[in-house]
Design a protein around this motif. Structure first.
Motif, PDB file in Angstrom:
ATOM      1  N   ARG A  67      -6.088  -3.412  -6.493  1.00  0.00           N
ATOM      2  CA  ARG A  67      -5.853  -4.667  -6.382  1.00  0.00           C
ATOM      3  C   ARG A  67      -4.393  -5.218  -6.330  1.00  0.00           C
ATOM      4  O   ARG A  67      -3.678  -4.969  -7.355  1.00  0.00           O
ATOM      5  CB  ARG A  67      -6.297  -5.436  -7.437  1.00  0.00           C
ATOM      6  CG  ARG A  67      -6.355  -6.924  -7.352  1.00  0.00           C
ATOM      7  CD  ARG A  67      -6.652  -7.711  -8.663  1.00  0.00           C
ATOM      8  NE  ARG A  67      -8.329  -7.610  -8.683  1.00  0.00           N
ATOM      9  CZ  ARG A  67      -9.175  -7.308  -9.763  1.00  0.00           C
ATOM     10  NH1 ARG A  67      -8.258  -6.873 -10.943  1.00  0.00           N
ATOM     11  NH2 ARG A  67     -10.272  -7.148  -9.808  1.00  0.00           N
ATOM     12  N   VAL A  68      -3.888  -5.367  -5.189  1.00  0.00           N
ATOM     13  CA  VAL A  68      -2.444  -5.693  -4.731  1.00  0.00           C
ATOM     14  C   VAL A  68      -1.966  -7.046  -5.535  1.00  0.00           C
ATOM     15  O   VAL A  68      -2.494  -8.124  -5.383  1.00  0.00           O
ATOM     16  CB  VAL A  68      -2.137  -5.960  -3.480  1.00  0.00           C
ATOM     17  CG1 VAL A  68      -0.810  -6.088  -3.071  1.00  0.00           C
ATOM     18  CG2 VAL A  68      -2.470  -4.619  -2.555  1.00  0.00           C
ATOM     19  N   ALA A  69      -0.958  -6.803  -6.524  1.00  0.00           N
ATOM     20  CA  ALA A  69      -0.318  -7.871  -7.112  1.00  0.00           C
ATOM     21  C   ALA A  69       0.744  -8.493  -6.485  1.00  0.00           C
ATOM     22  O   ALA A  69       1.209  -9.655  -6.589  1.00  0.00           O
ATOM     23  CB  ALA A  69       0.175  -7.264  -8.494  1.00  0.00           C
ATOM     24  N   ALA A  70       1.512  -7.491  -5.643  1.00  0.00           N
ATOM     25  CA  ALA A  70       2.469  -8.189  -4.737  1.00  0.00           C
ATOM     26  C   ALA A  70       2.954  -7.196  -3.886  1.00  0.00           C
ATOM     27  O   ALA A  70       2.939  -5.930  -3.981  1.00  0.00           O
ATOM     28  CB  ALA A  70       3.990  -8.263  -5.640  1.00  0.00           C
ATOM     29  N   CYS A  71       3.403  -7.639  -2.407  1.00  0.00           N
ATOM     30  CA  CYS A  71       3.772  -6.801  -1.318  1.00  0.00           C
ATOM     31  C   CYS A  71       5.083  -7.189  -0.951  1.00  0.00           C
ATOM     32  O   CYS A  71       5.179  -8.468  -0.319  1.00  0.00           O
ATOM     33  CB  CYS A  71       2.655  -6.799  -0.492  1.00  0.00           C
ATOM     34  SG  CYS A  71       2.799  -5.836   0.967  1.00  0.00           S
ATOM     35  N   GLY A  72       6.012  -6.539  -0.710  1.00  0.00           N
ATOM     36  CA  GLY A  72       7.291  -6.939  -0.271  1.00  0.00           C
ATOM     37  C   GLY A  72       7.326  -6.717   1.393  1.00  0.00           C
ATOM     38  O   GLY A  72       6.598  -6.107   1.998  1.00  0.00           O
ATOM     39  N   LEU A  73       8.247  -7.529   2.052  1.00  0.00           N
ATOM     40  CA  LEU A  73       8.363  -7.574   3.504  1.00  0.00           C
ATOM     41  C   LEU A  73       9.571  -6.893   3.621  1.00  0.00           C
ATOM     42  O   LEU A  73      10.596  -7.022   2.892  1.00  0.00           O
ATOM     43  CB  LEU A  73       8.480  -9.110   3.696  1.00  0.00           C
ATOM     44  CG  LEU A  73       7.063  -9.811   4.433  1.00  0.00           C
ATOM     45  CD1 LEU A  73       6.325  -9.951   2.995  1.00  0.00           C
ATOM     46  CD2 LEU A  73       7.223 -10.817   5.203  1.00  0.00           C
ATOM     47  N   CYS A  74       9.861  -6.083   4.858  1.00  0.00           N
ATOM     48  CA  CYS A  74      11.188  -5.504   5.049  1.00  0.00           C
ATOM     49  C   CYS A  74      11.072  -5.385   6.733  1.00  0.00           C
ATOM     50  O   CYS A  74      10.375  -5.687   7.409  1.00  0.00           O
ATOM     51  CB  CYS A  74      11.158  -4.370   4.488  1.00  0.00           C
ATOM     52  SG  CYS A  74      10.845  -2.680   5.505  1.00  0.00           S
ATOM     53  N   GLY A  75      12.289  -4.936   6.996  1.00  0.00           N
ATOM     54  CA  GLY A  75      12.471  -5.079   8.530  1.00  0.00           C
ATOM     55  C   GLY A  75      11.679  -4.017   9.387  1.00  0.00           C
ATOM     56  O   GLY A  75      11.302  -4.345  10.604  1.00  0.00           O
ATOM     57  N   THR A  76      10.935  -2.971   8.707  1.00  0.00           N
ATOM     58  CA  THR A  76       9.925  -2.407   9.114  1.00  0.00           C
ATOM     59  C   THR A  76       8.902  -3.170   9.774  1.00  0.00           C
ATOM     60  O   THR A  76       8.107  -3.079  10.856  1.00  0.00           O
ATOM     61  CB  THR A  76       9.336  -1.382   8.409  1.00  0.00           C
ATOM     62  OG1 THR A  76      10.479  -0.277   7.932  1.00  0.00           O
ATOM     63  CG2 THR A  76       8.145  -0.438   8.943  1.00  0.00           C
ATOM     64  N   ASP A  77       8.364  -4.019   9.077  1.00  0.00           N
ATOM     65  CA  ASP A  77       7.415  -5.212   9.344  1.00  0.00           C
ATOM     66  C   ASP A  77       7.707  -5.825  10.560  1.00  0.00           C
ATOM     67  O   ASP A  77       6.640  -6.215  11.443  1.00  0.00           O
ATOM     68  CB  ASP A  77       7.100  -6.078   8.104  1.00  0.00           C
ATOM     69  CG  ASP A  77       6.575  -5.583   6.892  1.00  0.00           C
ATOM     70  OD1 ASP A  77       5.575  -4.706   6.970  1.00  0.00           O
ATOM     71  OD2 ASP A  77       7.344  -5.512   5.800  1.00  0.00           O
ATOM     72  N   LEU A  78       9.038  -6.277  10.804  1.00  0.00           N
ATOM     73  CA  LEU A  78       9.459  -6.862  11.987  1.00  0.00           C
ATOM     74  C   LEU A  78       9.125  -5.929  13.120  1.00  0.00           C
ATOM     75  O   LEU A  78       8.732  -6.286  14.371  1.00  0.00           O
ATOM     76  CB  LEU A  78      10.610  -7.253  11.882  1.00  0.00           C
ATOM     77  CG  LEU A  78      11.111  -8.430  11.052  1.00  0.00           C
ATOM     78  CD1 LEU A  78      12.398  -8.993  10.998  1.00  0.00           C
ATOM     79  CD2 LEU A  78       9.953  -9.748  11.187  1.00  0.00           C
ATOM     80  N   HIS A  79       9.430  -4.688  12.833  1.00  0.00           N
ATOM     81  CA  HIS A  79       9.350  -3.550  14.110  1.00  0.00           C
ATOM     82  C   HIS A  79       7.893  -3.452  14.429  1.00  0.00           C
ATOM     83  O   HIS A  79       7.585  -3.457  15.593  1.00  0.00           O
ATOM     84  CB  HIS A  79      10.069  -2.228  13.783  1.00  0.00           C
ATOM     85  CG  HIS A  79      11.483  -2.266  13.739  1.00  0.00           C
ATOM     86  ND1 HIS A  79      12.191  -2.109  14.878  1.00  0.00           N
ATOM     87  CD2 HIS A  79      12.357  -2.417  12.762  1.00  0.00           C
ATOM     88  CE1 HIS A  79      13.400  -1.826  14.426  1.00  0.00           C
ATOM     89  NE2 HIS A  79      13.630  -2.429  13.359  1.00  0.00           N
ATOM     90  N   ILE A  80       7.063  -3.516  13.291  1.00  0.00           N
ATOM     91  CA  ILE A  80       5.551  -3.377  13.873  1.00  0.00           C
ATOM     92  C   ILE A  80       5.065  -4.741  14.603  1.00  0.00           C
ATOM     93  O   ILE A  80       4.218  -4.345  15.430  1.00  0.00           O
ATOM     94  CB  ILE A  80       4.887  -3.292  12.424  1.00  0.00           C
ATOM     95  CG1 ILE A  80       5.088  -2.023  11.738  1.00  0.00           C
ATOM     96  CG2 ILE A  80       3.214  -3.354  12.624  1.00  0.00           C
ATOM     97  CD1 ILE A  80       4.650  -1.789  10.326  1.00  0.00           C
ATOM     98  N   LEU A  81       5.441  -5.875  14.187  1.00  0.00           N
ATOM     99  CA  LEU A  81       5.245  -6.950  14.900  1.00  0.00           C
ATOM    100  C   LEU A  81       5.701  -6.940  16.311  1.00  0.00           C
ATOM    101  O   LEU A  81       5.200  -7.373  17.153  1.00  0.00           O
ATOM    102  CB  LEU A  81       5.891  -8.207  14.215  1.00  0.00           C
ATOM    103  CG  LEU A  81       5.456  -9.540  14.839  1.00  0.00           C
ATOM    104  CD1 LEU A  81       4.153  -9.701  14.776  1.00  0.00           C
ATOM    105  CD2 LEU A  81       6.457 -10.739  14.244  1.00  0.00           C
ATOM    106  N   GLN A  82       6.852  -6.213  16.573  1.00  0.00           N
ATOM    107  CA  GLN A  82       7.324  -5.969  17.971  1.00  0.00           C
ATOM    108  C   GLN A  82       6.807  -4.873  18.810  1.00  0.00           C
ATOM    109  O   GLN A  82       6.959  -4.546  19.968  1.00  0.00           O
ATOM    110  CB  GLN A  82       8.888  -5.513  17.921  1.00  0.00           C
ATOM    111  CG  GLN A  82       9.847  -6.547  17.511  1.00  0.00           C
ATOM    112  CD  GLN A  82      11.316  -6.398  16.967  1.00  0.00           C
ATOM    113  OE1 GLN A  82      12.019  -6.957  16.468  1.00  0.00           O
ATOM    114  NE2 GLN A  82      11.705  -5.026  17.425  1.00  0.00           N
ATOM    115  N   GLY A  83       5.650  -4.017  18.022  1.00  0.00           N
ATOM    116  CA  GLY A  83       4.962  -3.068  18.705  1.00  0.00           C
ATOM    117  C   GLY A  83       5.510  -1.654  18.634  1.00  0.00           C
ATOM    118  O   GLY A  83       5.156  -0.778  18.928  1.00  0.00           O
ATOM    119  N   GLU A  84       6.626  -1.681  17.763  1.00  0.00           N
ATOM    120  CA  GLU A  84       7.337  -0.431  17.281  1.00  0.00           C
ATOM    121  C   GLU A  84       6.638   0.151  15.927  1.00  0.00           C
ATOM    122  O   GLU A  84       6.004  -0.427  15.227  1.00  0.00           O
ATOM    123  CB  GLU A  84       8.593  -0.392  17.234  1.00  0.00           C
ATOM    124  CG  GLU A  84       9.533  -1.022  18.372  1.00  0.00           C
ATOM    125  CD  GLU A  84      10.909  -1.142  18.265  1.00  0.00           C
ATOM    126  OE1 GLU A  84      11.536  -1.381  19.254  1.00  0.00           O
ATOM    127  OE2 GLU A  84      11.248  -1.291  17.209  1.00  0.00           O
TER     128      GLU A  84
END
Length: 329
Positions: free
Chosen positions: A30-47
């Motif tokens: 059960r996720v308590a917290a999840c951080g965002l990072c640059g990899t998430d932006l790359h995934i959004l770009q299709g990488e």
């Protein structure tokens, strides 16, 4: 359950998806917290992600609420941080101990459903049980810290080094904190965002500036670390390395990013150019460091947002606002 979904290139939403089911050697967190990072932006770009849609989120921690049939090491109720790395353990690189270069490399939140959701599945081997004094919501910082630890493994930094870091976002600040603890004589940091430099100053950086030209260093720096992935920063940093020094590409650049090198200079001045990829035998050590208070979560985490605002959190991160942004399902 509710989860953030990168549906297609440039499109992210929060929706309802089926609850995850663990395999025999998996746990449900059960996720308590999840951080965002640059990899998430790359995934959004299709990488990075081989296929979309995908539930992102590779920096997360939470409470175990489900166990696979063959799990005995942990119990329901344990609080854990999760190493997202998924190696095949069979390819050439896995067999020589370089799993982060695995030929079938996968990762939770990158190529497999991740922690930007109410629940996530992870192999029990990837879970580190947290000591009681750690707030599980802060433990999302352990994964990026493990990447920074890996960076210093690559550097094998010598005592008394003069260090220059490009970028005072979360990763640059983590590299600053580790540099101070690995015997650096001085640590300078650069960022074009004055607000971010204030945090570096608060953490005890030797000098901070918007450009290396503002710093009086005749011979350059023994260690130069790019924590931005930005082409201009990388190009500038390559020219700031002292004779016999090392340039570390730590920030994640876009696939198309290029930089020019001077082969004769690299030869003649014995300059090392190297990279650090994700996590390798560093997650457990990062968790141990985190437990000692190597990072102050109140400094590093600038925003805590509900899961339903994941698209807004991603937009805020993309705009360079704040430091570490976490969503709390």
């Amino acid at each position: 359950m509710r989860a953030a979904i990168v549906e297609s290139v440039g499109k992210v939403s929060v929706t309802t998806v089926p609850d995850p089911t663990p395999g025999p050697r998996d746990v449900v967190v059960r996720v308590a917290a999840c951080g965002l990072c640059g990899t998430d932006l790359h995934i959004l770009q299709g990488e990075f992600a081989p296929t979309l849609p995908i539930i992102p989120g590779h920096e997360f921690a939470g409470e175990i609420v489900g166990l696979g049939t063959d799990v005995t090491e942990l119990v329901v109720g344990d609080l854990v941080a999760v190493d997202p790395s998924l190696y095949c353990h069979e390819c050439h690189y896995c067999r020589i101990g370089r799993g982060n270069l695995c030929e079938r490399w996968n990762a939770i939140g990158v190529s497999k459903p991740g922690g930007a959701a109410e629940y996530a599945v992870a192999p029990v081997a990837n879970c580190v049980k947290l000591p009681e004094h750690i707030d599980v919501r802060d433990a999302a910082l352990i994964e990026p810290l493990s990447c920074a630890v890996r960076g210093y493994d690559v550097l094998s930094s010598t005592l008394g080094a003069q260090v220059l870091i490009y970028g005072s976002g979360t990763m640059g600040l983590m590299m600053l904190e580790l540099a101070k603890r690995t015997g650096a004589a001085g640590v300078d940091i650069l960022d074009i965002n004055p607000e971010r430099l204030k945090t570096a100053d608060r953490l005890g950086v030797s000098r901070s500036a918007g450009s290396a030209d503002e710093l009086d260093t005749v011979r350059g720096w023994d260690v130069v670390i790019d924590a931005t992935g930005n082409a201009k920063a990388i190009q500038d940093g390559l020219g700031r390395v002292a004779k016999g020094g090392t340039f570390l590409q730590f920030g994640v650049a876009d696939y198309a990013t290029t930089a020019v090198i001077e082969p004769y200079k690299i030869y003649n001045q014995e300059i090392t150019i190297t990279g650090s990829m994700a996590v390798l035998h560093s997650y457990e050590r990062a968790a141990a460091l985190f437990a000692t208070g190597v990072l102050d979560p109140s400094v590093f985490i600038s925003d805590r947002m509900p899961l339903e605002q994941y698209p807004e959190a991603l937009a805020k991160f993309k705009a360079g606002q704040g430091r570490k942004i976490v969503v709390e399902p």
